[in-house]
Design a protein around this motif. Structure first.
Motif, PDB file in Angstrom:
ATOM      1  N   ALA A  34       0.810  -0.938  -0.366  1.00 35.29           N
ATOM      2  CA  ALA A  34       0.168   0.006   0.203  1.00 35.29           C
ATOM      3  C   ALA A  34       0.927   1.610   0.384  1.00 35.29           C
ATOM      4  CB  ALA A  34      -0.609  -0.192   0.954  1.00 35.29           C
ATOM      5  N   GLU A  67       2.392   1.724  -2.965  1.00 34.19           N
ATOM      6  CA  GLU A  67       1.421   2.289  -4.326  1.00 34.19           C
ATOM      7  C   GLU A  67       0.434   3.535  -4.361  1.00 34.19           C
ATOM      8  OE1 GLU A  67      -2.135  -0.552  -4.237  1.00 34.19           O
ATOM      9  OE2 GLU A  67      -1.339  -2.317  -5.173  1.00 34.19           O
ATOM     10  N   GLU A  68       1.476   3.684  -2.901  1.00 31.89           N
ATOM     11  CA  GLU A  68       0.771   5.484  -2.463  1.00 31.89           C
ATOM     12  C   GLU A  68       2.205   6.476  -3.298  1.00 31.89           C
ATOM     13  OE1 GLU A  68      -0.200   8.064   1.176  1.00 31.89           O
ATOM     14  OE2 GLU A  68       0.633   6.167   1.434  1.00 31.89           O
ATOM     15  N   ALA A 111       1.449   6.564  -7.058  1.00 27.74           N
ATOM     16  CA  ALA A 111       0.500   8.035  -7.125  1.00 27.74           C
ATOM     17  C   ALA A 111       0.680   9.313  -6.483  1.00 27.74           C
ATOM     18  CB  ALA A 111      -0.910   7.527  -6.132  1.00 27.74           C
ATOM     19  N   THR A 169      -4.563   8.956  -5.381  1.00 23.14           N
ATOM     20  CA  THR A 169      -3.397   9.092  -4.583  1.00 23.14           C
ATOM     21  C   THR A 169      -4.397   9.260  -3.393  1.00 23.14           C
ATOM     22  OG1 THR A 169      -2.704  10.735  -5.894  1.00 23.14           O
ATOM     23  CG2 THR A 169      -2.183  10.904  -3.725  1.00 23.14           C
ATOM     24  N   LYS A 190      -5.331   5.598  -1.997  1.00 26.64           N
ATOM     25  CA  LYS A 190      -4.037   5.023  -1.967  1.00 26.64           C
ATOM     26  C   LYS A 190      -4.011   5.433  -0.853  1.00 26.64           C
ATOM     27  CE  LYS A 190      -3.767   2.943  -5.885  1.00 26.64           C
ATOM     28  NZ  LYS A 190      -3.727   1.859  -6.092  1.00 26.64           N
ATOM     29  N   ARG A 206      -3.587   2.581   2.848  1.00 29.75           N
ATOM     30  CA  ARG A 206      -2.317   2.448   2.877  1.00 29.75           C
ATOM     31  C   ARG A 206      -2.344   2.446   5.215  1.00 29.75           C
ATOM     32  NH1 ARG A 206      -0.597   7.307   6.327  1.00 29.75           N
ATOM     33  NH2 ARG A 206      -0.932   8.088   4.235  1.00 29.75           N
TER      34      ARG A 206
END
Length: 363
Positions: A46, A49-50, A53, A78, A81, A85
């Protein structure tokens, strides 16, 4: 198909025997560690991926492009994500707390001492372990058809039919009929001949009725009915008729209708229908038949001890005088209707105890 249930039960008992060697507290700690590892990996994914983004949003803003729709999309991704997270962080903290609780429970169990095994763990497995190595038997109506591993799945597939347009396979729909039936137990089918004419001599088995004759002060005897369940599948591809019953010296099983003296219907000894099952009751009976057949075989086995109960002697397990395995039919009838209409049903105390222990052990 009924044997598949026995194989599955043997494998489940084997796995249970392997698991019970590890204390439940140790199993809880191992499960908590696995959950913590998965939560940590999910959090790392996570965060990655954040970061991607946020980098894409930052790059877009640095380009000074006039694309409001693109900007809203990147900002939404964003934010999504970031929320994922945060959720992963919460789940990771919950996994850490679960691990701490499991460690505390394990420490408390070590301090208190080992727990005694439960009542059903004191004896060997109910099902012989060599059965677990057998292969599962499967049925397919066509090469690309549904895999049927149970009795209920097979009859459902036959009722629904199948059309394989790619390979040209075709199985029409079949009609299913399930009913409790009875007739006099006459396995002799005697007859005499005189000048080419045959005269049939009915010789049904009789049983004690429990009623005294006031004239002779002796007990009256009655013709013993032979109970069974008839399953008929009618259609073009695979029609058949079988009887689910006990037949000496075998326990409950499926036998071709008319292939044995006890399943043969004659004009002087016709088959009487006691209960014709509705569609839902028929499906429920097909689900219960494998279990009843397996338990009947285990309970009636004269060489198999069940828990603390010794095997039933061969003299009591014999089906020549009164079908002891027919008690399985009574159990099936009670499960379907909450009532038993069959007579007579033989279930001695030792057999009843074995049935009770088997059902409780596999619950």
């Amino acid at each position: 198909l009924c044997g598949n249930l026995l194989i599955t039960l043997a494998r489940a008992c084997r796995d249970h025997a392997l698991e019970r060697r590890v204390p439940p507290e140790e199993q809880a700690v191992a499960a908590a560690k696995l959950a913590l590892s998965r939560a940590d990996k999910a959090l790392q994914a996570a965060k990655a991926e954040e970061t991607i983004a946020e980098s894409e949003l930052k790059t877009f803003r640095a380009s000074y492009m006039l694309d409001a729709e693109r900007q809203r999309h990147l900002e939404a991704v964003t934010g999504w994500k970031s929320s994922a997270r945060a959720q992963s962080e919460v789940e990771l903290e919950e996994a850490r707390k679960a691990l701490r609780d499991a460690d505390a429970a394990r420490a408390a169990s070590v301090f208190a001492g080992a727990k005694p095994p439960s009542w059903n763990q004191r004896w060997q497995s109910l099902v012989p372990q060599e059965v677990a190595s057998e292969e599962i038997f499967v049925v397919k109506l066509a090469e690309t058809g549904q895999v049927c591993c149970t009795l209920s799945e097979f009859f459902s597939a036959m009722q629904q039919g199948m059309i394989d347009r790619a390979r040209g396979g075709y199985v029409p729909k079949h009609a299913l009929e399930v009913a409790f039936v009875r007739h006099a137990a006459d396995n002799l089918l005697l007859c005499s001949s005189e000048k080419g004419d045959f005269t049939h001599l009915p010789a049904p088995v009789s049983t004690s009725s429990g009623i005294m004759d006031p004239a002779t002060s002796s007990e009256l005897r009655a013709v013993r009915p032979h109970h069974s369940i008839v399953i008929r599948l009618e259609g073009q591809s695979f029609p058949f008729s079988v009887s689910f019953q006990s037949m000496s010296p075998r326990p409950l099983g499926f036998y071709g209708l008319g292939a044995h003296a006890l399943t043969y219907s004659t004009p002087w000894n016709p088959v009487e229908y006691a209960d014709v099952l509705w569609a839902r009751e028929a499906q429920d009976s097909l689900t219960l038949m494998p279990l009843v057949a397996v338990l009947s075989a285990l309970v009636s086995d004269p060489d198999l001890p069940i828990g603390p109960l010794a095997p039933v002697p061969a003299s009591q397990a014999s089906l020549s005088s009164l079908p002891g395995a027919s008690a399985g039919l009574a159990v099936l009838q009670a499960a379907l209707f909450n009532d038993v209409k069959m007579w007579p049903v033989m279930m001695p105390h030792q057999t009843r105890s074995r049935w009770d222990f088997a059902l409780r052990s596999l619950k």
